[in-house]
Enzyme design. Structure first.
Site, PDB file in Angstrom:
ATOM      1  N   GLU A 112       0.869  -1.179   0.000  1.00 40.21           N
ATOM      2  CA  GLU A 112       0.000   0.000   0.000  1.00 40.21           C
ATOM      3  C   GLU A 112       0.903   1.225   0.000  1.00 40.21           C
ATOM      4  OE1 GLU A 112      -3.927  -0.383   2.229  1.00 40.21           O
ATOM      5  OE2 GLU A 112      -2.775  -1.974   3.148  1.00 40.21           O
ATOM      6  N   HIS A 137      -9.043   9.264   4.053  1.00 41.02           N
ATOM      7  CA  HIS A 137      -8.641   8.278   3.032  1.00 41.02           C
ATOM      8  C   HIS A 137      -8.904   8.893   1.666  1.00 41.02           C
ATOM      9  CE1 HIS A 137      -8.234   4.565   0.815  1.00 41.02           C
ATOM     10  NE2 HIS A 137      -7.820   3.959   1.915  1.00 41.02           N
ATOM     11  N   ARG A 185      -0.667   8.831   2.469  1.00 39.83           N
ATOM     12  CA  ARG A 185      -2.113   9.026   2.330  1.00 39.83           C
ATOM     13  C   ARG A 185      -2.539  10.492   2.402  1.00 39.83           C
ATOM     14  NH1 ARG A 185      -5.532   4.713   5.687  1.00 39.83           N
ATOM     15  NH2 ARG A 185      -4.665   3.302   4.148  1.00 39.83           N
ATOM     16  N   HIS A 232     -11.356   8.757   7.813  1.00 38.67           N
ATOM     17  CA  HIS A 232     -11.139   7.302   7.845  1.00 38.67           C
ATOM     18  C   HIS A 232     -10.562   6.807   9.166  1.00 38.67           C
ATOM     19  CE1 HIS A 232     -10.218   3.352   6.238  1.00 38.67           C
ATOM     20  NE2 HIS A 232      -8.931   3.499   6.490  1.00 38.67           N
ATOM     21  N   ARG A 283      -0.909   8.131   9.635  1.00 37.61           N
ATOM     22  CA  ARG A 283      -0.704   6.688   9.799  1.00 37.61           C
ATOM     23  C   ARG A 283      -0.309   6.010   8.483  1.00 37.61           C
ATOM     24  NH1 ARG A 283      -4.289   2.219   9.163  1.00 37.61           N
ATOM     25  NH2 ARG A 283      -5.778   3.766   8.416  1.00 37.61           N
TER      26      ARG A 283
END
Ligand code: SIN
Length: 526
Positions: free
Chosen positions: A119, A234, A283, A344, A379
């Site tokens: 990811e 997100h 992100r 998110h 994160r």
């Protein structure tokens, strides 16, 4: 009001709550554990996690703890605590082995080896997944099954926590409400595993239960909370409202990890303008890029082109996403999928060490409600489930070796009767709060927008006028949403820099010396 006693009370039935209960029972089969959940058993943020769980497996010769720590620290933008990151990373291999004992499994190849995905902001493939793209659901199902087999873990559903019972900075239990009666539950240890805050925002991937209850009750009890300004958005939620679940369905970052591209309606790709890592930048960067494109082009969503992955692989790896999109008439193997950012995950939380200890004795916190120092300002994808399981394991070990300061006498809590707020009015308060948080405390914020939000939330609080006793679980949720919204806004006002997910258009610089923010009860909010 009834007064009951347990050795341990756990609040929340996501992965942290379930695994903590199982580990405590394994270490001390005699102990009486109560697991309380506000919704039905298993409803949680964990259940909807798709991408997976990070693990630095000893068998993965491409990976190392050093490499995972480095990636986490880069994404965390200076606020991740190196000790916490190292500890959690080092314990990932052993915790995977332990989870297998409880029936959890991860996808494997034809030789029986775990298949690993990638990811954003990960240097290598290191993410375990289950059911293709249903990792949370599969882990939850296995752990729920294991919990149900243990007679000494009692489950109480559809029950909210009104407040913690705290005397002289020692937690003695909780007061619960199930929409008809209050109960005071006294326990030697109380463990919060109550999840996040997504429902404070108009657009979120989180289920309806994510109303920030754990943060609010801890604040009221005087616990230290940390980094409350850091909300993770997100980049790719499906840009279609799901009225049944009051949220937007997640399109996992793993889809980009397998090669999908972000683009406009005509197929124009744009990520290179924002970061050389393009779709696999951290992100916060991808969420800002998508939001900027939406604002610049005055459109409600951008698109994810997953067709480049190829039909066979897409259907095998992402069956849940394929099915959900198909239910809206979108064929992910053929069409561009409409996506937009959504709230998110919450990086801030109740300050703990990795044994789950908070600043209040006998009160522990595990999972999204806690702030262990792993996530910093942003994160790294799929680190959260890893944190849930490593910290649940450590918390159970720590409690098994500990002598408690037991409560002697507990005063009874007698709530007064209050008038129910009309349903239509209650829903309008919630919607106003979600709108102002999305518009003013979102991906971009500044002094003016944050002040507007604070005024809006204070006005909602004044009109609602239920600072203590409410008439329903939904009302308690609103009370909690108001408290947490104010903590987020005030912390965001105080942080006059941009860092990770906290992006101030009036303070674009990132300060040289990173600092955590803390909030305590004395903070004056309205
Ligand atoms: C995702 O699958 O994109 C979410 C993973 C995460 O939030 O860690």
């Amino acid at each position: 009001m009834k007064n009951t006693h347990y050795d341990t009370t756990i609040i929340g039935s996501g992965i942290s709550g379930l695994y903590t209960a199982l580990k405590l029972n394994e270490l001390n089969p005699e102990s009486k554990i109560l697991l309380i959940t506000k919704d039905k058993f298993g409803e949680s943020n964990s259940y909807y996690a798709q991408g997976g769980m990070v693990a630095v497996l000893h068998s993965n010769k491409n990976d190392s703890v050093e490499c995972h720590v480095k990636d986490t620290l880069v994404a965390g933008a200076g606020l991740s605590e190196k000790d916490s990151v190292e500890f959690i990373s080092e314990n990932s291999d052993s915790v995977v082995k332990d989870l297998l004992k409880f029936g959890v499994n991860f996808d494997r190849d034809e030789n029986g080896n775990f298949t690993l995905t990638k990811e954003a902001a990960h240097s290598v493939r290191r993410i375990l997944h289950s059911g293709g793209d249903a990792t949370g659901r599969e882990m939850e199902k296995a752990l729920m099954h294991a919990v149900k087999k243990v007679p000494d873990i009692e489950i109480k559903e559809n029950t909210a926590i009104v407040d913690l019972v705290v005397k002289d900075n020692i937690c003695e239990g909780v007061v619960t409400f199930d929409n008809s009666k209050y109960e005071q539950i006294i326990s030697d240890v109380t463990i919060l595993a109550s999840g996040g805050i997504g429902q404070l925002y108009k657009y979120t991937t989180n289920p309806q239960c994510a109303t920030g209850d754990g943060f609010s009750i801890c604040y009221r009890a005087g616990a230290v909370l940390r980094d409350m300004e850091f909300v993770q958005f997100h980049p790719t939620a499906l840009a279609i409202d799901d009225p049944e679940h009051h949220n937007r369905f997640l399109i996992s970052e793993a889809v980009r990890g397998e090669g999908a591209k972000l683009c406009l309606k005509d197929g124009t790709e744009y990520m290179i303008k924002y970061d050389p890592r393009k779709e696999l930048a951290p992100r916060d960067i991808v969420a800002r890029a998508n939001y900027t494109e939406m604002q610049k082009n005055k459109i409600d969503n951008v698109y994810l082109n997953a067709t480049v992955i190829g039909k066979e692989k897409l259907l095998k790896r992402f069956p849940t996403i394929n099915q959900k999109c198909a239910s809206y008439g979108i064929d992910i193997t053929h069409d561009y999928t409409p996506v937009a950012p959504a709230a998110h995950y919450f990086m801030g939380g109740v300050k703990t060490n990795f044994n789950g200890e908070t600043s209040i004795k006998n009160l522990y916190a595990v999972g999204e409600v806690s702030s262990t120092g792993l996530h910093g300002a942003n994160r790294l994808a799929s680190n959260s489930i890893l944190e849930c399981v490593v910290c649940a394991y450590e918390t159970a070990q720590h409690l098994n070796n500990k002598d408690y300061t037991k409560s002697e006498t507990v005063e009874m809590y007698e709530p007064a009767n209050v008038q129910k707020t009309e349903e239509k009015v209650l829903q309008s308060f919630k919607q106003r709060l979600k709108d102002t948080m999305w518009n003013n405390v979102g991906i971009f914020r500044d002094e003016k927008s944050l002040t507007t939000a604070l005024n809006d939330v204070c006005e909602i609080e004044k009109e609602f006028n239920k600072p203590d006793i409410c008439a329903s679980i939904e009302e308690y949720e609103l009370r909690n949403m108001i408290t947490v919204a104010k903590l987020i806004i005030q912390s965001a006002l105080n942080r006059k820099e941009s860092r990770g997910a906290h992006y101030r258009t009036d303070y674009l610089q990132t300060d040289k010396v990173p600092r955590h923010s803390e909030v305590k009860k004395e903070m004056v909010l309205c």
